[in-house]
Motif scaffolding. Sequence first.
Motif, short mmCIF file in Angstrom:
data_model
loop_
_atom_site.label_atom_id
_atom_site.label_comp_id
_atom_site.label_asym_id
_atom_site.label_seq_id
_atom_site.Cartn_x
_atom_site.Cartn_y
_atom_site.Cartn_z
N ALA A 1 0.97 -5.18 16.73
CA ALA A 1 0.05 -4.48 15.82
C ALA A 1 0.62 -4.41 14.42
CB ALA A 1 -0.22 -3.07 16.36
N LEU A 2 1.93 -4.26 14.30
CA LEU A 2 2.58 -4.24 12.99
C LEU A 2 2.38 -5.57 12.27
CD1 LEU A 2 4.57 -2.95 10.93
CD2 LEU A 2 6.44 -3.89 12.30
N ILE A 3 2.57 -6.66 13.01
CA ILE A 3 2.38 -7.99 12.41
C ILE A 3 0.93 -8.18 11.97
CG2 ILE A 3 2.44 -10.47 12.89
CD1 ILE A 3 4.74 -9.89 14.86
N ILE A 4 -0.01 -7.77 12.81
CA ILE A 4 -1.43 -7.90 12.47
C ILE A 4 -1.77 -7.07 11.24
CG2 ILE A 4 -3.77 -7.43 13.28
CD1 ILE A 4 -2.80 -8.06 16.10
N ALA A 5 -1.18 -5.87 11.14
CA ALA A 5 -1.43 -5.01 9.97
C ALA A 5 -0.96 -5.68 8.68
CB ALA A 5 -0.75 -3.66 10.16
N VAL A 6 0.19 -6.33 8.73
CA VAL A 6 0.71 -7.04 7.55
C VAL A 6 -0.24 -8.17 7.16
CG1 VAL A 6 2.59 -8.47 6.68
CG2 VAL A 6 3.10 -6.44 8.04
N VAL A 7 -0.67 -8.94 8.16
CA VAL A 7 -1.55 -10.10 7.90
C VAL A 7 -2.88 -9.66 7.31
CG1 VAL A 7 -2.78 -12.00 9.01
CG2 VAL A 7 -0.44 -11.50 9.67
N ILE A 8 -3.40 -8.54 7.80
CA ILE A 8 -4.71 -8.07 7.32
C ILE A 8 -4.60 -7.44 5.93
CG2 ILE A 8 -6.58 -6.43 7.76
CD1 ILE A 8 -6.11 -6.82 10.72
N SER A 9 -3.55 -6.63 5.72
CA SER A 9 -3.46 -5.86 4.48
C SER A 9 -3.14 -6.72 3.27
CB SER A 9 -2.40 -4.77 4.62
OG SER A 9 -1.11 -5.33 4.80
N LYS A 10 -2.36 -7.78 3.44
CA LYS A 10 -1.90 -8.55 2.28
C LYS A 10 -3.06 -9.18 1.49
CE LYS A 10 1.73 -8.65 1.59
NZ LYS A 10 2.55 -7.74 0.76
N PRO A 11 -4.02 -9.88 2.14
CA PRO A 11 -5.14 -10.42 1.34
C PRO A 11 -5.95 -9.34 0.64
CG PRO A 11 -5.05 -11.48 3.48
CD PRO A 11 -4.12 -10.32 3.54
N LEU A 12 -6.14 -8.19 1.29
CA LEU A 12 -6.90 -7.12 0.64
C LEU A 12 -6.12 -6.53 -0.54
CD1 LEU A 12 -8.49 -5.32 3.71
CD2 LEU A 12 -9.60 -6.78 2.05
N GLU A 13 -4.82 -6.47 -0.43
CA GLU A 13 -4.01 -6.06 -1.58
C GLU A 13 -4.21 -7.02 -2.75
OE1 GLU A 13 0.09 -5.56 -0.55
OE2 GLU A 13 -0.39 -4.51 1.30
N LEU A 14 -4.30 -8.31 -2.44
CA LEU A 14 -4.54 -9.30 -3.50
C LEU A 14 -5.87 -9.04 -4.20
CD1 LEU A 14 -3.39 -12.58 -1.70
CD2 LEU A 14 -2.09 -11.19 -3.32
N LYS A 15 -6.89 -8.64 -3.43
CA LYS A 15 -8.19 -8.38 -4.03
C LYS A 15 -8.19 -7.06 -4.79
CE LYS A 15 -12.48 -9.10 -4.94
NZ LYS A 15 -12.82 -10.14 -5.93
N ILE A 16 -7.56 -6.04 -4.24
CA ILE A 16 -7.54 -4.72 -4.88
C ILE A 16 -6.81 -4.79 -6.22
CG2 ILE A 16 -6.67 -2.36 -4.67
CD1 ILE A 16 -7.17 -2.62 -1.64
N PHE A 17 -5.68 -5.52 -6.25
CA PHE A 17 -4.88 -5.61 -7.47
C PHE A 17 -5.13 -6.93 -8.21
CE2 PHE A 17 -2.32 -3.00 -4.49
CZ PHE A 17 -2.38 -1.80 -5.19
N GLU A 18 -6.36 -7.42 -8.10
CA GLU A 18 -6.68 -8.73 -8.69
C GLU A 18 -6.46 -8.75 -10.20
OE1 GLU A 18 -10.32 -12.00 -8.55
OE2 GLU A 18 -10.66 -9.92 -7.94
N LYS A 19 -6.89 -7.70 -10.92
CA LYS A 19 -6.76 -7.68 -12.37
C LYS A 19 -5.28 -7.70 -12.79
CE LYS A 19 -11.14 -5.27 -13.19
NZ LYS A 19 -11.78 -4.06 -13.75
N GLU A 20 -4.48 -6.90 -12.12
CA GLU A 20 -3.05 -6.86 -12.45
C GLU A 20 -2.39 -8.21 -12.13
OE1 GLU A 20 -4.66 -4.63 -10.75
OE2 GLU A 20 -4.52 -2.78 -11.94
N ILE A 21 -2.80 -8.79 -11.01
CA ILE A 21 -2.24 -10.10 -10.63
C ILE A 21 -2.65 -11.17 -11.64
CG2 ILE A 21 -2.37 -11.91 -8.88
CD1 ILE A 21 -2.55 -9.71 -6.78
N ASN A 22 -3.89 -11.12 -12.11
CA ASN A 22 -4.35 -12.09 -13.11
C ASN A 22 -3.53 -11.97 -14.39
OD1 ASN A 22 -6.31 -13.11 -11.42
ND2 ASN A 22 -7.93 -11.81 -12.21
N GLN A 23 -3.17 -10.75 -14.78
CA GLN A 23 -2.35 -10.56 -15.97
C GLN A 23 -0.97 -11.18 -15.79
OE1 GLN A 23 -3.10 -9.42 -18.95
NE2 GLN A 23 -1.00 -9.73 -19.67
#
Length: 366
Positions: free
Chosen positions: A102-124
Amino acid sequence: MLKQFFIICSGADTDILKNSAIGEQNKYAGIGATVFFTALMAFIASSYALYTVFDNLFASIGFGFVWGLLIFNLDRFIVSTIKKRDHFVDEIIQATPRLLLALIIAVVISKPLELKIFEKEINQVLLEQKNELTLANQDQIALQFTPKTEALKQDIMALQNEVTTKEAEVNALYGTYIQEAEGTAGTKRLGKGPVYKEKRDKHDAALAELQALKEANAAKIATTETALAQLKANYDAQVTTTQPIIDGFDGLMARVTALGTLPWLPSFFIFLLFLAIETSPIFAKLLSPKGEYDFKLEDQETAIKSLVEQKVQERKLAIKADFAINDRVYTDLAEEEELYEYKRKKARELMQLQADAFYKGQQKLF
């Protein structure tokens, strides 16, 4: 209907749960809802992550749907395989590998959503990195052209210096014959005598050489400047060709790396959120008391286990009895004279046939 769907998502035995209390049904419906929405979030996260890779909406949705089904199946398997035990330590031991999964699955799921949530900061961050890469790329390409460019510039400067030197020589000769005519230098006789004519001829010859040198060097300088312009055009073309590669530096790996440069605390909180969502069905089963469904399931499993063990034991006893009967039967047969004579007769016939076959084989050799 929705409640029944969530119960199916929980991996519980619907036949047992159908005859259980409403509270038990609600508990497993809640667990199934968590499993379903976790898979839904996995579908959204993977679709976004794959869109950054393939840049194709339909392909991303298709692969994302398959990934969501995979996560759904894994979560459903994890929850359904956790059984209530008589001791809490036994439950923790059986849940430990499932918690790690479950820990591994949580990492796999959360990372792409983090990319979307922090998209503006990542673009900068990516913009700054692209600018640095652009400057570095221009410097690297310039290293290929700088030696040739400098050599051509040195050639132009040498040609210009040659003309300048010749002009200085001509100007000096001009001053010499003018001073001779004025009587201020040379013979110091006023007028245009033989010495003046000699110096004038020398100046005129040098002036003609200067004009020829200017024309020749101007042609060489023009050729060299054309080569310089061609080098500049090649440099600009190579910069233009490689720039799209830098502009496309915003793939999944680049975004994950850029996310790593941002403050870790917000990302960590998002990860904890998905970890809580992913492990909540497991902890719900671990912390909840043993209910009606668990007793019925245990009764069903132990009944089947007892039946199977009984059948296995019966087979063992039957085989043991059969061996004992066979031993007695063959012991009695061994003492019968009629059977002995029959086997003796057949053995003699077999040995005769073997002797005849050997004799015929030997005859063929001669």
